[in-house]
Design an enzyme around this catalytic site. Structure first.
Site, PDB file in Angstrom:
ATOM      1  NE  ARG A  95       1.453  -5.184  -5.233  1.00 36.52           N
ATOM      2  CZ  ARG A  95       2.509  -5.901  -5.588  1.00 36.52           C
ATOM      3  NH1 ARG A  95       2.386  -7.210  -5.767  1.00 36.52           N
ATOM      4  NH2 ARG A  95       3.687  -5.342  -5.773  1.00 36.52           N
ATOM      5  CG  HIS A 102       4.103 -12.417  -1.917  1.00 41.99           C
ATOM      6  ND1 HIS A 102       3.631 -11.226  -1.454  1.00 41.99           N
ATOM      7  CD2 HIS A 102       4.620 -12.144  -3.148  1.00 41.99           C
ATOM      8  CE1 HIS A 102       3.820 -10.268  -2.348  1.00 41.99           C
ATOM      9  NE2 HIS A 102       4.424 -10.812  -3.394  1.00 41.99           N
TER      10      HIS A 102
END
Length: 312
Positions: A227, A275
């Site tokens: 994260r 990502h």
């Protein structure tokens, strides 16, 4: 009577998932009415949730038994005051395997010093540095949940000296595990390649900051496919500029897509990946969804239920 299940996802995502979901429901012997229109799903018992799907108000689903996420991260769902039903995050074997492969690739890149040869195609014979064997390389993993634990075991199987850290003590495993502030300091002090697979919570926000990054041995590497909020952006840039860190691979960010003007793009010691560290695969994720619905219908506990107090 069939069980009503609403898939709340962008049109392209829903279209990809529907055939896989239908096969998975059949495998679990579930009679399901799979609905795509929220206006026609007032009797839905389950919502399959994607953060960019159309459903934001769950008050209109009085029979709702659970919300089943297609993503491992559920931060965007936790702040919804209308979502009072159980929320389950996605734990998908393919997602886990993808993360293992992503992390292993970047660990090996740093461990073997590949950049010197890939980027240095200039006629200079660079053989003065011989990398150690994996058994002599110390790797630390922050976060020992479903992803972190399996990544740790995979790297351990390659021979790396792997240790892990989590906020709460973990049961004994093959991987030495630390917890708490003292455990974090001990792990960082001997970690040459640090991997963050922590969830995004209030407790992990900016955990990797100027103070904690300084605890790493000088010249350490950072890989963050967990994260973005776990890393303080400016502290990371400073640590790289000062030589405290040698390089960082970042797959997650506070704002995604990462804005073109963000300094991470231009920093010579940062590798940005978009990502892609661990994607949910529709076939195996659908099996997880179907299994959870079947369990709930049979009176068994839901798998991967989010602890709202912990945030994951």
């Amino acid at each position: 009577m069939p069980i009503e299940v609403l898939i709340s996802a962008p049109e392209a995502v829903a279209a990809e998932y529907i055939p896989h979901l239908e096969r998975a429901f059949e495998t679990e012997e579930l009679e399901i009415a799979l609905i795509r229109d929220p206006e026609a799903a007032g009797g839905a018992e389950y919502v399959i949730w994607h953060p960019e799907g159309p459903v934001t108000d769950y008050a209109g689903f009085p029979k709702l038994r659970a919300v089943l996420s297609l993503w491992a991260g559920v931060e965007r769902a936790l702040g919804n005051p209308t979502l009072t039903a159980p929320l389950c995050r996605m734990v998908d074997p393919s997602l886990t395997q993808g993360m293992i492969e992503y992390v292993t690739g970047h660990v090996l890149r740093y461990h073997l010093g590949m950049d010197a040869h890939i980027l240095g195609q200039d006629g200079v014979w660079r053989n003065e540095v011989v990398p150690p064997l994996a058994r002599d390389r110390r790797v630390g993993i922050l976060g020992l949940g479903a992803l972190g634990g399996d990544v740790a075991l995979a790297l351990g199987d390659l021979g790396f000296q792997v240790e892990g850290w989590s906020r709460r003590p973990r049961e004994e495993s093959r991987i030495p595990a630390h917890s708490g502030e003292e455990g974090l300091e001990a792990l960082l002090a001997r970690t040459e390649i640090l991997i963050s697979l922590l969830p995004g919570t209030a407790a992990t926000e900016n955990l990797l900051n100027r103070r904690t990054l300084a605890m790493l041995p000088r010249g350490a590497f950072l890989i963050n496919p967990g994260r973005g909020g776990v890393v303080n952006d400016q502290a990371l840039i400073d640590a790289l500029d000062e030589g405290q860190l040698a390089h960082a691979t970042l797959d997650v960010f506070r704002v995604e897509p990462l804005p073109p003007e963000h300094p991470f793009w231009r920093h010579p010691r940062i590798t940005v990946t978009p990502h892609v560290g661990a994607e949910t695969r529709a076939d195996t994720a659908s099996e997880t969804i179907a299994l959870n619905i079947r369990r709930d219908q049979d009176g068994e506990a839901l798998l991967y239920r989010v602890d709202r107090a912990q945030g994951y």
